[in-house]
Design an enzyme around this catalytic site. Structure first.
Site, PDB file in Angstrom:
ATOM      1  N   CYS A  57       0.819  -7.107   2.606  1.00 43.46           N
ATOM      2  CA  CYS A  57       1.579  -6.869   1.380  1.00 43.46           C
ATOM      3  C   CYS A  57       0.648  -6.261   0.338  1.00 43.46           C
ATOM      4  CB  CYS A  57       2.146  -8.178   0.819  1.00 43.46           C
ATOM      5  SG  CYS A  57       3.304  -9.004   1.902  1.00 43.46           S
ATOM      6  N   GLU A  58       1.170  -5.309  -0.423  1.00 43.26           N
ATOM      7  CA  GLU A  58       0.367  -4.739  -1.500  1.00 43.26           C
ATOM      8  C   GLU A  58       0.150  -5.769  -2.608  1.00 43.26           C
ATOM      9  OE1 GLU A  58       1.874  -1.087  -3.042  1.00 43.26           O
ATOM     10  OE2 GLU A  58       1.535  -0.014  -1.181  1.00 43.26           O
TER      11      GLU A  58
END
Length: 141
Positions: free
Chosen positions: A58-59
């Protein structure tokens, strides 16, 4: 460590989420709903973040807490991004308080398509959501 209380999986379940999201016809309305649900997730303390599983892929930062009692799986999640927190709320509404078998057969990608969320997510957000779902599948095996 006990999980923080939240309404997902109990007061707010998969059926309710699907109904509410399909009633919203515009992305802006769906987005606002996600933000509202995300605000219902408790913010993790520093201690909870230390013991939580970070979700890679996930960013944004995403932390997941999990407990299993008699093959029932319970979750709590937090993120530093508002929209991700809203997406986590939807995921928790679907998996919290479910058995391993129920979680394994649940097609969250299909659910996100049915509710009109998937085609509004950026590629990086969709990849992050996929990473969250994969993480949940791994820890409930």
């Amino acid at each position: 460590m006990s999980l923080p209380n939240h309404p997902f999986g109990t007061e707010l379940d998969q059926s309710t989420v699907a109904t509410v999201l399909t009633q919203h016809t515009s992305w802006e309305d769906k987005y606002r709903q996600l933000i509202l649900w995300g605000k219902q997730l408790p913010t993790f303390t520093d201690e909870q973040k230390q013991v939580a599983s970070p979700v890679s892929g996930c960013e944004s930062d995403v932390w997941l807490l999990h407990q299993s009692v008699d093959d029932m799986h319970y979750f709590a999640a937090d993120s530093n991004a508002r929209i991700v927190k809203g997406l986590l709320a939807v995921v928790l509404a679907c998996v919290h308080g479910q058995t391993r078998d129920s979680i394994r057969v649940l097609n969250l990608n299909h659910f996100f398509q049915q509710t009109g969320l998937s085609h509004h997510l950026s590629e990086s957000r969709a990849n992050g959501l996929h990473a969250i779902v994969q993480h949940i599948h791994q820890i409930t095996q």
